[in-house]
Scaffold this active site. Structure first.
Site, mmCIF file in Angstrom:
data_model
loop_
_atom_site.group_PDB
_atom_site.id
_atom_site.type_symbol
_atom_site.label_atom_id
_atom_site.label_comp_id
_atom_site.label_asym_id
_atom_site.label_seq_id
_atom_site.Cartn_x
_atom_site.Cartn_y
_atom_site.Cartn_z
ATOM 1 N N HIS A 395 -39.080 31.177 5.704
ATOM 2 C CA HIS A 395 -38.918 32.586 5.306
ATOM 3 C C HIS A 395 -39.418 33.555 6.379
ATOM 4 C CE1 HIS A 395 -37.480 31.594 1.383
ATOM 5 N NE2 HIS A 395 -38.610 31.028 0.970
ATOM 6 N N ASP A 429 -33.842 23.763 1.097
ATOM 7 C CA ASP A 429 -34.853 24.285 0.181
ATOM 8 C C ASP A 429 -34.140 25.042 -0.943
ATOM 9 O OD1 ASP A 429 -38.055 24.982 0.367
ATOM 10 O OD2 ASP A 429 -36.934 26.566 -0.639
ATOM 11 N N HIS A 431 -34.829 27.891 -1.968
ATOM 12 C CA HIS A 431 -34.757 29.306 -1.597
ATOM 13 C C HIS A 431 -34.044 29.478 -0.260
ATOM 14 C CE1 HIS A 431 -38.373 28.626 -4.108
ATOM 15 N NE2 HIS A 431 -37.933 29.714 -4.732
ATOM 16 N N ASP A 518 -38.296 21.588 -3.576
ATOM 17 C CA ASP A 518 -38.380 22.421 -4.775
ATOM 18 C C ASP A 518 -37.051 22.485 -5.516
ATOM 19 O OD1 ASP A 518 -37.297 23.764 -2.653
ATOM 20 O OD2 ASP A 518 -38.599 25.518 -2.776
#
Length: 756
Positions: A395, A429, A431, A518
């Site tokens: 991120h 991931d 996200h 995740d």
């Protein structure tokens, strides 16, 4: 001490040096071996279509990286057999078990490929057929060794028949049935022998000789010679198919534990790494590598200097045991940052839950070292490397941190690897990987792909849309696959397949996987339901594209299943990445993809042709320049240049081209100057389509005879076979035309009766 390593290509400098050493052993140990065959070892690894076998090279290296032995295995997947082409040590008198280890590694590979056995040649151990006493003595030793594994010469065939009446010491064809010791049929052996003689020895064996040998194979099942040196009961038929003989480098951020935020709900905790390590320790296919230290210049290459300087200074100034969270975000005037440290945090951060504290910078800085160490392991020839780090990084954008991330480990490692080849980042991931998207959004050096929860409901909310494809030079080099809230493993794999197809089309030299766990069922930060077996399937799919792969840990917060999910992913990845069933970087052209001919020449074709001709590894720089010059002539002069072009495209990708033109001073004779097919598309009939279309157009222009020329060198055997299969016959041979001993073969075909 030595290790056995598989060499997949000669892209890496370390692999180029390894192949150079292999060639040196060749020249020292096999003076009778053809120079042309030795020179193209690297090409054989990357272009199986041209050589009609898939070449697998294993080397034994000492701890200093010196090659002390090698084995070269040829795999024929359609007939389903392996041929052990060469096996040798650098010093016959002091092999120290190297040859045995190499042969057992070859057997393991063949067993894993599920072939019907290994074939190879061995000189005779009989003075009646080989009067060379020393040679017979050596052959007895070798055949005794192979008998210990159940491998014996095939009898009652004419495989040992001399090519010429005066020939002696013709080799036996030996068969190893591996752990099943399977009996083989005469039909199967006929196919094997024809493939070996036609492809490997076509420069020696006439069609009549090959037919004679093949027709002599009549026993069904095929008979092997009785055991001569050992007791049959002592045969070591057991083969351990070891997916993991080439271990995965594991680099752990030992400083991750200092970054422990105790606030309630902060799920990015040290226990994550511990859970993964406890599972990985249960298997033996990881090798721990201590992280090295790298200069900050690697961070500055992808992050703004002001941002890096702020992060380092701010973390240092926060009181011990305290954390500073961003709470003011200066969106109105980003060009005039505030001076107060507590306010400035929001200037560089994208959320309110990623803290600044004394340990954040040193932990993140060491994670970068781990990622770069893993990249260096890839450059040293390791096929898979895993940087098990926290804090994560995907991120972190060029000038901002957030989402528990401070520095973008993926982007930093990718930038490092771009000095050696093309790089793709696959972010799996839950996200969106907004960090690497932002960093490489205007660049074509790195292809960024992300599969993630739709930003309509998933962090970071502001990025990850399908229409975000890159800008400027980077347009088309960013690919997002946002998915709905509820996804199971089967649905996920459909998207993964789509992502991998795009990566293969990009044809990178290296793959970086941002591994988020995740996506698992029950993860507190996600909504999907992937199970441990899904992670194994995903790993297998990623490994199948056959690239050197650097895995960097990102998210994953359900500690109960975190370790098992990681282990299953690497089991899948290793099973295919270390034993790829298809060649590296090859695009599978599906039957549903239609080919399209193009006859107009565009300015961008200069670069397309330069890259295509160079990618074949078949032409020198001078020849590459000539190919491009013909395109320029056509662009500048049009049809008056005398050069005509045909391009063939699949899904907007140029797969091959042909250049032809009339021969000045003749009434109806034409030359075909170039027929080139990109290595990724070879073996699929594209060359035949191009030359057939060229003949059609030549006839339409009034041509009657088509000429094409090539070299006599053995390296050009596949080229000559191709022309002959297309109906061309040898018109003349000009001895020593290109160089002493290298003649020019001129082929011709009459197209006057061709229907157009």
């Amino acid at each position: 001490m030595f290790r056995i390593r598989r060499i997949f290509d000669e892209i890496l400098p370390v692999n180029k040096e390894t192949i150079r050493q292999v060639k040196e052993i060749f020249y020292n140990r096999f003076q009778s071996a053809r120079t042309e065959e030795i020179d193209i070892i690297g090409e054989k690894l990357t272009n199986p279509f041209k050589h009609r076998f898939r070449t697998i090279l294993f080397v034994a290296e000492n701890m200093r990286g010196k090659v002390i032995g090698f084995a070269m295995l040829l795999h024929e997947p359609e007939i389903n057999f392996c041929f052990l082409d060469w096996i040798a040590t650098s010093n016959e008198k002091n092999s120290s078990g190297i040859g045995s280890a190499l042969y057992q590694r070859v057997r393991s590979e063949a067993e894993d490929l599920k072939v019907n056995g290994i074939f190879f040649e061995c000189l005779p151990d009989d003075m009646n057929t080989c009067p060379d006493e020393k040679m017979v003595k050596e052959s007895k030793s070798r055949l005794r060794f192979y008998e210990a594994f159940g491998a014996r010469p095939i009898i009652n065939t004419k495989y040992e028949s001399p090519l010429n009446p005066e020939d002696t010491c013709m080799p036996y064809l030996v068969y190893d049935g591996l752990k099943k010791q399977k009996k083989i049929t005469n039909v199967f052996l006929q196919k094997v022998v024809r493939a070996v003689l036609e492809r490997k020895y076509n420069y020696l064996c006439s069609p009549e000789y090959i037919t004679n040998v093949v027709n002599s194979i009549k026993d069904n099942p095929v008979r092997l010679r009785d055991y001569k040196y050992i007791i049959p009961e002592s045969v070591k038929i057991k083969v351990t198919a070891n997916y993991y003989s080439d271990k995965i480098s594991l680099i752990i951020n030992e400083k991750h534990i200092i970054h422990h935020v105790h606030e309630r709900g902060y799920v990015e905790s040290p226990v994550r790494v511990g859970k993964i390590i406890s599972e990985l320790e249960k298997v033996d296919f990881f090798e721990n590598v201590k992280p090295l230290s790298f200069p900050s210049a690697h961070i500055d290459a992808v992050h703004d200097f002001d941002f890096v300087r702020y992060l380092k200074r701010a973390c240092k100034e926060v009181p011990e045991g305290k954390s500073l969270y961003p709470y003011v975000f200066p969106i109105r005037n980003k060009t005039r940052p505030p001076k107060d440290m507590s306010v400035l945090a929001g200037y560089y951060c994208i959320d309110t839950f990623t803290p600044i504290n004394q340990n954040a910078y040193p932990a993140a800085r060491r994670a970068v070292d781990c990622a770069l160490t893993a990249a260096k392991e890839i450059m040293s020839g390791r096929r898979i490397a895993y940087a098990l780090v926290r804090p994560p990084g995907h991120h972190a954008e060029r000038r901002s941190f957030g989402g528990f991330c401070y520095f973008n480990n993926n982007a930093i490692a990718a930038q490092y690897l771009t000095s050696y080849g093309k790089v793709a980042i696959l972010d799996i991931d839950y996200h969106h990987g907004n960090g690497q998207e932002d960093i490489f959004y205007r660049s074509s050096d790195v292809f960024t792909v992300s599969i993630h929860g739709d930003p309509k409901f998933a962090y970071p909310y502001f990025s990850g849309f399908t229409e975000d494809v890159g800008e400027g030079e980077g347009e088309g080099f960013n690919f997002n696959i946002p998915l709905p809230e509820s996804i199971n493993g089967i649905q996920y794999r459909k998207s993964l397949e789509q992502a991998l197809k795009r990566i293969e089309e990009y044809r990178p030299d290296f793959l970086i996987v941002a591994l988020g766990l995740d996506t698992a069922k029950g993860d507190p930060t996600g909504t999907w339901s992937l199970l441990p077996r899904d992670f194994e399937y995903n790993g297998k799919m990623i490994g199948e594209i056959g690239l050197p792969t650097l895995v960097i840990q990102e998210g994953g917060y359900r500690t109960r299943t975190l370790g098992s999910n990681a282990l299953n992913f690497f089991k899948g990845l290793a099973s295919t990445a270390l034993h790829p069933r298809k060649q590296n970087n090859k695009v599978n052209i599906l039957p549903t993809q239609e080919s399209k001919f193009r006859y107009t020449v565009k300015p961008q074709d200069c670069e397309i042709i330069r890259k295509m001709v160079r990618a074949t590894n078949f032409f020198n720089d001078s020849e590459v320049n000539i190919a491009v010059e013909l395109i320029r002539e056509r662009l500048n002069k049009g049809s008056e240049s005398g050069y005509h072009f045909i391009f063939i495209e699949y899904d907007k990708m140029t797969a091959g081209y042909c250049c032809y033109g009339d021969i000045p001073g003749t009434l109806s004779s034409y030359d075909i100057y170039w027929v080139v097919v990109h290595p990724n598309y070879q073996g699929k009939g594209i060359g035949k389509k191009l030359i057939t279309d060229a003949e059609r157009l030549i006839k339409k222009l009034g041509g009657s005879r088509v000429y094409v020329e090539t070299s006599q060198r053995p390296q050009y055997d596949p080229t000559r076979i191709f022309y002959e299969k297309c109906g061309y016959h040898v018109e003349s041979v000009m001895d020593s035309f290109y160089a002493p001993g290298e003649g020019k073969v001129i082929y011709c075909k009459d197209v006057s009766e061709l229907k157009v």
